[in-house]
Write a protein that holds these residues in place. Sequence first.
Motif, PDB file in Angstrom:
ATOM      1  N   GLN A  45      56.914  41.953  31.657  1.00 25.68           N
ATOM      2  CA  GLN A  45      55.018  42.041  32.043  1.00 25.68           C
ATOM      3  C   GLN A  45      54.919  40.498  32.777  1.00 25.68           C
ATOM      4  O   GLN A  45      55.317  39.476  31.928  1.00 25.68           O
ATOM      5  N   LEU A  61      59.623  43.586  26.545  1.00 23.88           N
ATOM      6  CA  LEU A  61      59.218  44.763  26.048  1.00 23.88           C
ATOM      7  C   LEU A  61      59.760  45.554  26.528  1.00 23.88           C
ATOM      8  O   LEU A  61      60.260  46.393  27.294  1.00 23.88           O
ATOM      9  N   VAL A  62      60.944  45.808  25.040  1.00 23.06           N
ATOM     10  CA  VAL A  62      61.626  46.670  24.594  1.00 23.06           C
ATOM     11  C   VAL A  62      60.664  48.189  24.717  1.00 23.06           C
ATOM     12  O   VAL A  62      59.918  48.907  24.773  1.00 23.06           O
ATOM     13  N   ILE A  87      65.746  46.631  13.129  1.00 27.45           N
ATOM     14  CA  ILE A  87      65.254  45.305  13.933  1.00 27.45           C
ATOM     15  C   ILE A  87      65.828  44.058  14.155  1.00 27.45           C
ATOM     16  O   ILE A  87      65.730  43.180  15.074  1.00 27.45           O
ATOM     17  N   VAL A  94      67.571  42.187  22.039  1.00 26.17           N
ATOM     18  CA  VAL A  94      66.218  41.294  22.916  1.00 26.17           C
ATOM     19  C   VAL A  94      66.075  40.101  23.066  1.00 26.17           C
ATOM     20  O   VAL A  94      66.113  39.648  24.302  1.00 26.17           O
ATOM     21  N   ASN A 117      58.793  39.754  21.441  1.00 23.29           N
ATOM     22  CA  ASN A 117      58.094  39.386  20.242  1.00 23.29           C
ATOM     23  C   ASN A 117      59.218  39.979  19.375  1.00 23.29           C
ATOM     24  O   ASN A 117      60.263  39.778  19.128  1.00 23.29           O
ATOM     25  N   VAL A 118      58.848  39.007  17.485  1.00 22.48           N
ATOM     26  CA  VAL A 118      59.700  38.943  16.835  1.00 22.48           C
ATOM     27  C   VAL A 118      58.711  39.325  15.939  1.00 22.48           C
ATOM     28  O   VAL A 118      58.256  39.015  15.699  1.00 22.48           O
ATOM     29  N   SER A 119      59.288  40.740  14.513  1.00 22.67           N
ATOM     30  CA  SER A 119      58.671  40.976  14.155  1.00 22.67           C
ATOM     31  C   SER A 119      59.130  40.149  12.592  1.00 22.67           C
ATOM     32  O   SER A 119      59.831  39.366  12.331  1.00 22.67           O
ATOM     33  N   GLU A 149      56.838  35.669  20.296  1.00 19.68           N
ATOM     34  CA  GLU A 149      55.572  35.725  19.519  1.00 19.68           C
ATOM     35  C   GLU A 149      55.980  36.692  18.694  1.00 19.68           C
ATOM     36  O   GLU A 149      56.415  37.510  17.782  1.00 19.68           O
ATOM     37  N   ASP A 178      48.643  39.546  19.667  1.00 20.84           N
ATOM     38  CA  ASP A 178      47.140  40.198  18.780  1.00 20.84           C
ATOM     39  C   ASP A 178      46.554  39.212  18.132  1.00 20.84           C
ATOM     40  O   ASP A 178      45.684  39.952  17.529  1.00 20.84           O
ATOM     41  N   GLY A 235      45.765  42.382  28.262  1.00 18.78           N
ATOM     42  CA  GLY A 235      45.167  44.469  28.773  1.00 18.78           C
ATOM     43  C   GLY A 235      44.629  43.958  29.204  1.00 18.78           C
ATOM     44  O   GLY A 235      43.136  44.222  30.335  1.00 18.78           O
ATOM     45  N   ILE A 236      44.467  42.981  30.541  1.00 18.76           N
ATOM     46  CA  ILE A 236      43.766  41.959  31.850  1.00 18.76           C
ATOM     47  C   ILE A 236      44.173  43.136  32.839  1.00 18.76           C
ATOM     48  O   ILE A 236      44.997  43.622  34.311  1.00 18.76           O
ATOM     49  N   GLU A 237      42.986  44.503  33.369  1.00 22.02           N
ATOM     50  CA  GLU A 237      43.290  45.441  34.483  1.00 22.02           C
ATOM     51  C   GLU A 237      42.427  45.194  35.310  1.00 22.02           C
ATOM     52  O   GLU A 237      41.860  45.916  36.225  1.00 22.02           O
ATOM     53  N   GLY A 255      48.008  42.103  31.883  1.00 19.91           N
ATOM     54  CA  GLY A 255      47.917  42.833  32.267  1.00 19.91           C
ATOM     55  C   GLY A 255      47.703  43.502  33.651  1.00 19.91           C
ATOM     56  O   GLY A 255      48.670  42.887  34.431  1.00 19.91           O
ATOM     57  N   TYR A 256      48.193  45.002  33.603  1.00 21.18           N
ATOM     58  CA  TYR A 256      47.754  46.022  35.134  1.00 21.18           C
ATOM     59  C   TYR A 256      47.643  44.781  36.025  1.00 21.18           C
ATOM     60  O   TYR A 256      47.925  45.619  37.148  1.00 21.18           O
ATOM     61  N   PRO A 261      54.530  46.165  32.963  1.00 28.05           N
ATOM     62  CA  PRO A 261      56.123  45.836  32.377  1.00 28.05           C
ATOM     63  C   PRO A 261      57.130  46.610  33.826  1.00 28.05           C
ATOM     64  O   PRO A 261      56.765  47.678  33.314  1.00 28.05           O
TER      65      PRO A 261
HETATM   66  P1  C2E Z   1      52.415  43.495  22.556  1.00 24.75           P
HETATM   67  O1  C2E Z   1      53.634  42.635  22.251  1.00 24.75           O
HETATM   68  O2  C2E Z   1      50.691  43.600  22.144  1.00 24.75           O
HETATM   69  O3  C2E Z   1      52.092  43.625  24.253  1.00 24.75           O
HETATM   70  C1  C2E Z   1      51.301  44.542  24.816  1.00 24.75           C
HETATM   71  C2  C2E Z   1      51.730  45.672  25.346  1.00 24.75           C
HETATM   72  O4  C2E Z   1      50.302  46.372  25.854  1.00 24.75           O
HETATM   73  C3  C2E Z   1      52.331  46.562  25.736  1.00 24.75           C
HETATM   74  O5  C2E Z   1      52.595  47.442  25.060  1.00 24.75           O
HETATM   75  C4  C2E Z   1      52.364  46.445  27.375  1.00 24.75           C
HETATM   76  O6  C2E Z   1      52.657  47.640  27.886  1.00 24.75           O
HETATM   77  C5  C2E Z   1      50.940  46.797  26.650  1.00 24.75           C
HETATM   78  N1  C2E Z   1      49.651  46.569  28.073  1.00 24.75           N
HETATM   79  C6  C2E Z   1      50.088  45.044  28.517  1.00 24.75           C
HETATM   80  N2  C2E Z   1      48.933  45.472  30.385  1.00 24.75           N
HETATM   81  C7  C2E Z   1      48.267  46.208  29.008  1.00 24.75           C
HETATM   82  C8  C2E Z   1      46.675  46.094  29.825  1.00 24.75           C
HETATM   83  O7  C2E Z   1      46.317  46.207  31.313  1.00 24.75           O
HETATM   84  N3  C2E Z   1      46.092  47.546  29.898  1.00 24.75           N
HETATM   85  C9  C2E Z   1      47.119  48.275  28.683  1.00 24.75           C
HETATM   86  N4  C2E Z   1      46.130  49.757  28.095  1.00 24.75           N
HETATM   87  N5  C2E Z   1      47.678  47.874  28.204  1.00 24.75           N
HETATM   88  C10 C2E Z   1      48.602  46.833  28.543  1.00 24.75           C
HETATM   89  P2  C2E Z   1      54.155  47.988  24.687  1.00 24.75           P
HETATM   90  O8  C2E Z   1      55.387  48.071  26.235  1.00 24.75           O
HETATM   91  O9  C2E Z   1      54.416  49.457  24.600  1.00 24.75           O
HETATM   92  O10 C2E Z   1      54.157  47.552  23.734  1.00 24.75           O
HETATM   93  C11 C2E Z   1      53.460  48.048  22.162  1.00 24.75           C
HETATM   94  C12 C2E Z   1      54.398  46.840  21.434  1.00 24.75           C
HETATM   95  O11 C2E Z   1      55.157  46.848  20.950  1.00 24.75           O
HETATM   96  C13 C2E Z   1      54.206  45.159  21.937  1.00 24.75           C
HETATM   97  O12 C2E Z   1      52.613  44.882  21.640  1.00 24.75           O
HETATM   98  C14 C2E Z   1      55.281  44.972  20.704  1.00 24.75           C
HETATM   99  O13 C2E Z   1      54.045  44.431  19.209  1.00 24.75           O
HETATM  100  C15 C2E Z   1      55.710  45.407  19.908  1.00 24.75           C
HETATM  101  N6  C2E Z   1      57.459  45.362  21.260  1.00 24.75           N
HETATM  102  C16 C2E Z   1      57.237  45.436  22.089  1.00 24.75           C
HETATM  103  N7  C2E Z   1      59.137  44.829  22.572  1.00 24.75           N
HETATM  104  C17 C2E Z   1      59.752  44.681  20.757  1.00 24.75           C
HETATM  105  C18 C2E Z   1      60.444  43.926  20.886  1.00 24.75           C
HETATM  106  O14 C2E Z   1      61.915  44.017  21.855  1.00 24.75           O
HETATM  107  N8  C2E Z   1      60.352  43.799  19.302  1.00 24.75           N
HETATM  108  C19 C2E Z   1      59.194  43.349  18.387  1.00 24.75           C
HETATM  109  N9  C2E Z   1      59.428  43.632  16.990  1.00 24.75           N
HETATM  110  N10 C2E Z   1      58.366  44.989  18.651  1.00 24.75           N
HETATM  111  C20 C2E Z   1      58.635  44.769  19.978  1.00 24.75           C
END
Ligand code: C2E
Length: 275
Positions: A45, A61-62, A87, A94, A117-119, A149, A178, A235-237, A255-256, A261
């Motif tokens: 994204q 984003l995975v 993980i 990733v 993103n790293v947990s 992140e 976040d 999350g900028i829409e 954001g969208y 993504p």
């Molecule tokens: P995050 O890191 O805070 O990623 C942003 C999330 O917000 C993403 O969801 C993205 O698709 C979504 N997003 C982006 N722009 C907008 C927008 O304008 N509006 C709205 N409503 N949502 C938006 P996604 O892809 O479902 O990922 C969710 C979470 O999963 C991520 O939050 C991150 O914490 C985790 N994640 C994703 N990929 C990985 C990874 O490779 N490893 C780990 N450990 N966690 C991951």
Amino acid sequence: VAKREGGARIRLFRPEMGERVLARQRDKADLRTAVADGQLVLHYQPIVDLATGRATGAETLVRWQRPGHGLLGPGEFIGLAEETGLIVPLGNKVLAGACEQAMRWREQGRALGVTVNVSTRQLSAPAFLPSLDRVLKTSGLPPERLTVEVTESVWADEAAMRGLMDVRETGVRVALDDFGTGYSSLSYLQRYPFDVVKIDKSFTGNLDDAGRTAGVVRCIVDLAEVLGAHTVAEGIETQEQADWLRAAGCDYAQGYLFGRPDLAENWDAQPSVTG
Ligand code: C2E
Ligand code: MG
Ligand code: MG
Ligand code: MG
């Protein structure tokens, strides 16, 4: 009460519960296969510079292309990956994929950094730093083009926090994801260096609530500046949100509005990203 708890415990052995345990074991086995057999899909994204409107980087984003289930978002499997330790190999895939993609962009003349993103669980594993080093060497990506992140939960884990600071020593940048939704602590923020603060979408999505959220966001932007960190609004829409954040001094946005993504192949179709 003891008797009731005893009753509750007996109910743990209902057949549905056994099914749930089995389903979990199947999910775990499938996830292991997914990591090994290339079912993980990386979406990117754009992260846009609010001053120029141009993408300067991408968040990785995975997703899991799970046979018979379609494309699953991270919310459906990262938790399981963390609980099972998967993980670690998942995160390495990733990381490697993201660094390779950033190199591909570089070869195409696009100066885009990547974030991954790293947990906390990944970071606290002693093998994290050596695998990160290996991935950077193999890909040839300059470390400062990569941002890791993490969420505020990292502060609750001493090993992860130490791991994070070791990561930063290598030149890789560190972003607090976040921000404001976890256990924000000013003393931690002040004590540990972060390069980027990502303002959670729960703030940016509520800028019109009679000024309260707007005030908080302004404070976060100012605080980040004092600490020498850049800010990214998540999350900028809408254009209004982007305009407001830019005026408030926020550096970057995601954001969208700028792009969803997507596979790196589809990035060419996104006008805000080309050039
Ligand atoms: P995050 O890191 O805070 O990623 C942003 C999330 O917000 C993403 O969801 C993205 O698709 C979504 N997003 C982006 N722009 C907008 C927008 O304008 N509006 C709205 N409503 N949502 C938006 P996604 O892809 O479902 O990922 C969710 C979470 O999963 C991520 O939050 C991150 O914490 C985790 N994640 C994703 N990929 C990985 C990874 O490779 N490893 C780990 N450990 N966690 C991951
Ligand atoms: Mg993130
Ligand atoms: Mg985030
Ligand atoms: Mg978020």
